[in-house]
Design an enzyme around this catalytic site. Structure first.
Site, PDB file in Angstrom:
ATOM      1  N   LYS A   1      84.200  67.418  -0.143  1.00 28.27           N
ATOM      2  CA  LYS A   1      83.974  66.935  -1.512  1.00 28.27           C
ATOM      3  C   LYS A   1      85.278  66.963  -2.300  1.00 28.27           C
ATOM      4  CE  LYS A   1      79.205  68.612  -2.020  1.00 28.27           C
ATOM      5  NZ  LYS A   1      78.539  67.320  -2.302  1.00 28.27           N
TER       6      LYS A   1
ATOM      7  N   ARG B   1      69.518  67.558   4.519  1.00 25.48           N
ATOM      8  CA  ARG B   1      68.453  66.980   5.337  1.00 25.48           C
ATOM      9  C   ARG B   1      68.534  67.464   6.782  1.00 25.48           C
ATOM     10  NH1 ARG B   1      70.533  61.096   3.697  1.00 25.48           N
ATOM     11  NH2 ARG B   1      71.204  62.339   1.913  1.00 25.48           N
TER      12      ARG B   1
ATOM     13  N   ASP C   1      78.529  65.749   4.644  1.00 25.96           N
ATOM     14  CA  ASP C   1      78.075  66.215   3.327  1.00 25.96           C
ATOM     15  C   ASP C   1      76.581  65.957   3.118  1.00 25.96           C
ATOM     16  OD1 ASP C   1      78.260  67.388   0.881  1.00 25.96           O
ATOM     17  OD2 ASP C   1      79.312  65.730  -0.100  1.00 25.96           O
TER      18      ASP C   1
ATOM     19  N   LYS D   1      65.800  74.426   0.606  1.00 24.62           N
ATOM     20  CA  LYS D   1      67.178  74.279   1.084  1.00 24.62           C
ATOM     21  C   LYS D   1      68.015  75.481   0.636  1.00 24.62           C
ATOM     22  CE  LYS D   1      71.325  71.356   0.451  1.00 24.62           C
ATOM     23  NZ  LYS D   1      71.874  70.092  -0.080  1.00 24.62           N
TER      24      LYS D   1
ATOM     25  N   ASP E   1      78.202  74.496  -0.472  1.00 29.18           N
ATOM     26  CA  ASP E   1      78.338  73.170   0.136  1.00 29.18           C
ATOM     27  C   ASP E   1      79.695  72.571  -0.233  1.00 29.18           C
ATOM     28  OD1 ASP E   1      78.078  70.665   1.207  1.00 29.18           O
ATOM     29  OD2 ASP E   1      76.563  69.961  -0.234  1.00 29.18           O
TER      30      ASP E   1
HETATM   31  N1  BES Z   1      74.173  69.313  -2.367  1.00 32.66           N
HETATM   32  C1  BES Z   1      74.542  67.950  -2.379  1.00 32.66           C
HETATM   33  C2  BES Z   1      73.819  67.151  -3.461  1.00 32.66           C
HETATM   34  C3  BES Z   1      74.321  67.330  -4.873  1.00 32.66           C
HETATM   35  C4  BES Z   1      75.525  66.798  -5.266  1.00 32.66           C
HETATM   36  C5  BES Z   1      73.551  67.978  -5.805  1.00 32.66           C
HETATM   37  C6  BES Z   1      75.966  66.937  -6.558  1.00 32.66           C
HETATM   38  C7  BES Z   1      73.959  68.088  -7.107  1.00 32.66           C
HETATM   39  C8  BES Z   1      75.185  67.578  -7.480  1.00 32.66           C
HETATM   40  C9  BES Z   1      74.212  67.314  -1.047  1.00 32.66           C
HETATM   41  O1  BES Z   1      74.375  68.120   0.054  1.00 32.66           O
HETATM   42  C10 BES Z   1      75.134  66.155  -0.885  1.00 32.66           C
HETATM   43  O2  BES Z   1      76.305  66.378  -0.788  1.00 32.66           O
HETATM   44  N2  BES Z   1      74.588  64.944  -0.865  1.00 32.66           N
HETATM   45  C11 BES Z   1      75.374  63.768  -0.749  1.00 32.66           C
HETATM   46  C12 BES Z   1      74.667  62.842   0.195  1.00 32.66           C
HETATM   47  C13 BES Z   1      75.482  61.648   0.580  1.00 32.66           C
HETATM   48  C14 BES Z   1      76.646  62.065   1.441  1.00 32.66           C
HETATM   49  C15 BES Z   1      74.590  60.678   1.316  1.00 32.66           C
HETATM   50  C16 BES Z   1      75.507  63.138  -2.138  1.00 32.66           C
HETATM   51  O3  BES Z   1      74.531  63.150  -2.897  1.00 32.66           O
HETATM   52  O4  BES Z   1      76.590  62.680  -2.464  1.00 32.66           O
HETATM   53 ZN    ZN Z   2      74.162  70.114  -0.260  1.00 37.47          ZN
HETATM   54 MN    MN Z   3      76.351  68.070   0.796  1.00 39.94          MN
END
Ligand code: BES
Ligand code: ZN
Ligand code: MN
Length: 534
Positions: free
Chosen positions: A316, A390, A386, A304, A309
């Site tokens: 966020k 995937r 967010d 990835k 992000d």
């Molecule tokens: N890059 C983030 C995951 C992440 C968040 C890694 C905080 C480390 C610390 C990913 O893209 C993301 O935002 N995932 C979301 C998914 C959710 C919206 C289903 C998450 O984990 O909150």
């Molecule tokens: Zn991410």
């Molecule tokens: Mn994200």
């Protein structure tokens, strides 16, 4: 830094510094004991007077120890001998490296590699267990497995200790200062670390261990640098440039970069939907390492590469959002592992695939409720922008089919849920092939870069149901790491596949904020295994 191995007695070393370990309760290591005898009890005296306790992390520099040939002796505390384990060993090597680097010594001989060290076996499934289980399985015996836990725990050989010492030293001395106007330069840094091996017989194996350790440390350092670079510098275009730099350095590396137009032609609707919100052009970076015959199926590593992000329209919260520059650490690990692989010239083929983009909220960005068509033809309802990792990975994984890989491993800082489940010590591991997931678990154990498996049962798939498309891109609050992997599993049916969620391990927060270079060591260890060199 230069590393080498040699055999010989500590009191006979004519160097800037000799490093020896001591344990708590006045327990000297073999090397410390020799120095003590040669110097008429110099070290035992320190214990007696209370200067030395041998506690974990304690270091003490002695100058001009009588009847030795070295200018300094560095004593490293290793804690209670019965608790000495893989982590304390690495910590001791790291502590020694930091002190040596500031000590004025440019060349040192370390005897930490001589310390006896048992393999850690907390989960009751050490490497020897795995090896024994394999033999038993083939033998047809059914009842022996239960007694395996009674096996004596094995000691780590000098090869393991030399390699880990190289990696821990480089890790401890790593600095990211390219963007500071005033660099914190050490006047006389450590230049050459010589590691002791018990006898001349171990020299060839020790030298090979140095090579492997240095190759892995190089890959780790590359991954750290890329992770630490800010989003305004490390863009998708920058990552593509880094891949091309790898091609320049290694004859067997070949790079192709797919541009937005190429992705449009192919129909990568999911990857493109994430890139819509950004002004930086997305890239699909493909790196081939060709170390074996053309017809040998490659191992594919898919990383990835979200260079920042923000969450997109599902933006966020502001707190610690800067850390989302690390959202390309999967991509960085692919480059790091390929670099290690190419440096070692491993006899296998590896293909790295990196979908790279930013995730930002532009007026043209994807919105919650939008439905996109992936490269596989399956449609996805984007309920949360967010959950972008995937979306870019699914198209990259489908694209990977064309390389007819023997195995595919993807690495992604995919879910915050993984940080909650496993913290920062183990990566989350899920997959569709037990031989592959077992091999990765073993590689992580051997390399000191561990992963822990979570289930990928069909029951969890239901959480991805959408009323309007083939699937939704989120699965609700429960089991977030598993439902993310479930999503990916719908694009990996045609090959053996494993997914490493590295959200918890790829970087440190807080005062030591910075990329860790994980899981480059795990991946390289796995590839060494595929190449038959572990
Ligand atoms: N890059 C983030 C995951 C992440 C968040 C890694 C905080 C480390 C610390 C990913 O893209 C993301 O935002 N995932 C979301 C998914 C959710 C919206 C289903 C998450 O984990 O909150
Ligand atoms: Zn991410
Ligand atoms: Mn994200």
């Amino acid at each position: 830094m230069e590393f080498s191995v040699k055999s010989g007695n500590p009191e006979k070393q004519r160097v800037d510094c000799v490093v020896v370990g001591v344990f708590e309760n006045r327990k000297l290591s073999a090397a410390a004991s020799r120095l003590d005898k040669a110097s008429g009890g110099f070290i035992t005296n320190l214990f007696r007077r209370g200067d030395l306790q041998g506690k974990k992390g304690q270091t003490l520099i002695l100058h001009s120890v009588p009847d030795t040939l070295c200018a300094r002796v560095l004593i490293v505390g290793c804690g209670p001998e019965t608790e000495f384990n893989e982590k304390t060993y690495r910590d001791a090597a790291a502590a020694a490296a930091k002190v040596l680097n500031e000590s004025g010594a440019t060349e040192a001989v370390t005897y930490l590699t001589d310390l006896p060290l048992k393999e850690r076996d907390e989960d009751g499934k050490g490497r020897q267990y795995a090896a024994a289980a394999k033999v038993l399985k083939e033998s047809g015996a059914t009842e022996a497995a239960a007694h395996l836990t009674d096996l004596p725990v094995q000691e780590h050989d000098v090869v393991w200790k030399v390699r880990q010492c190289v990696e821990a030293t480089e890790d401890a001395l790593y600095r990211f200062e390219q963007l500071k106007s005033r660099k914190d330069k050490v006047k006389r840094p450590l230049k050459h670390l010589i590691m002791s091996v018990p006898s001349k017989r171990e020299l060839p194996a020790g030298e090979q261990a140095v090579k492997v350790g240095q190759a892995i440390a190089g890959g780790v350092s590359l991954a750290k640098d890329l992770g630490n670079l800010p989003g305004n510098i490390c863009t998708p275009t920058y990552l593509a440039g880094q891949a091309r730099a790898l091609q320049k350095h290694h004859r067997k590396v070949h790079v192709e970069v797919l541009e937005r137009a190429d992705m449009e032609k192919l129909g990568m609707g999911a990857l493109l939907s994430v890139a819509r919100g950004s002004r930086q052009p997305p890239k699909l970076i493909v790196i081939h390492y060709r170390g074996a015959a053309k017809d040998k199926k490659p191992v594919a590593l898919v990383g990835k590469g979200v260079t920042f992000d923000s969450g997109g329209i599902s933006i966020k919260p502001g707190q610690a959002m800067d850390e989302m520059k690390f959202d390309m650490c999967g991509a960085a690990s692919v480059l790091g592992a390929l670099s290690a692989c190419a440096t070692l010239g491993l006899p296998l083929n590896v293909t790295g695939v990196i979908p790279a983009t930013e995730n930002l909220p532009d007026g043209d960005a994807s919105k919650p409720g939008d439905i996109v068509t992936t490269l596989s033809g399956q449609t996805v309802e984007i309920l949360n922008t967010d959950a972008e990792g995937r979306l870019i990975l699914c198209d990259a994984l489908t694209y990977t089919e064309r390389f007819e890989p023997q195995a595919v491993v993807d690495l992604a800082t995919l879910t915050g849920a993984c940080v909650i489940a496993l913290g920062s010590h183990a990566a989350g591991l899920l997959g569709n092939d037990a031989a592959l997931t077992d091999a990765l678990l073993d590689a992580g154990r051997a390399a000191g870069d561990r992963a822990w498996q979570l289930p990928l049962w069909d029951e969890y798939q239901e959480q991805l149901k959408s009323n309007f498309a083939d699937m939704a891109n989120i699965g609700g609050r429960e089991a977030g790491t598993i439902t993310a992997a479930c999503f990916l599993s719908r694009f990996t049916k045609k090959f053996h596949w494993a997914h490493l969620d590295i959200a918890g391990v790829a970087w440190n927060s807080g005062a030591n904020k910075g990329a860790t270079g994980r899981p480059v060591a795990l991946l390289t260890q796995y590839l060494l295994g595929v190449a038959g060199q572990d």
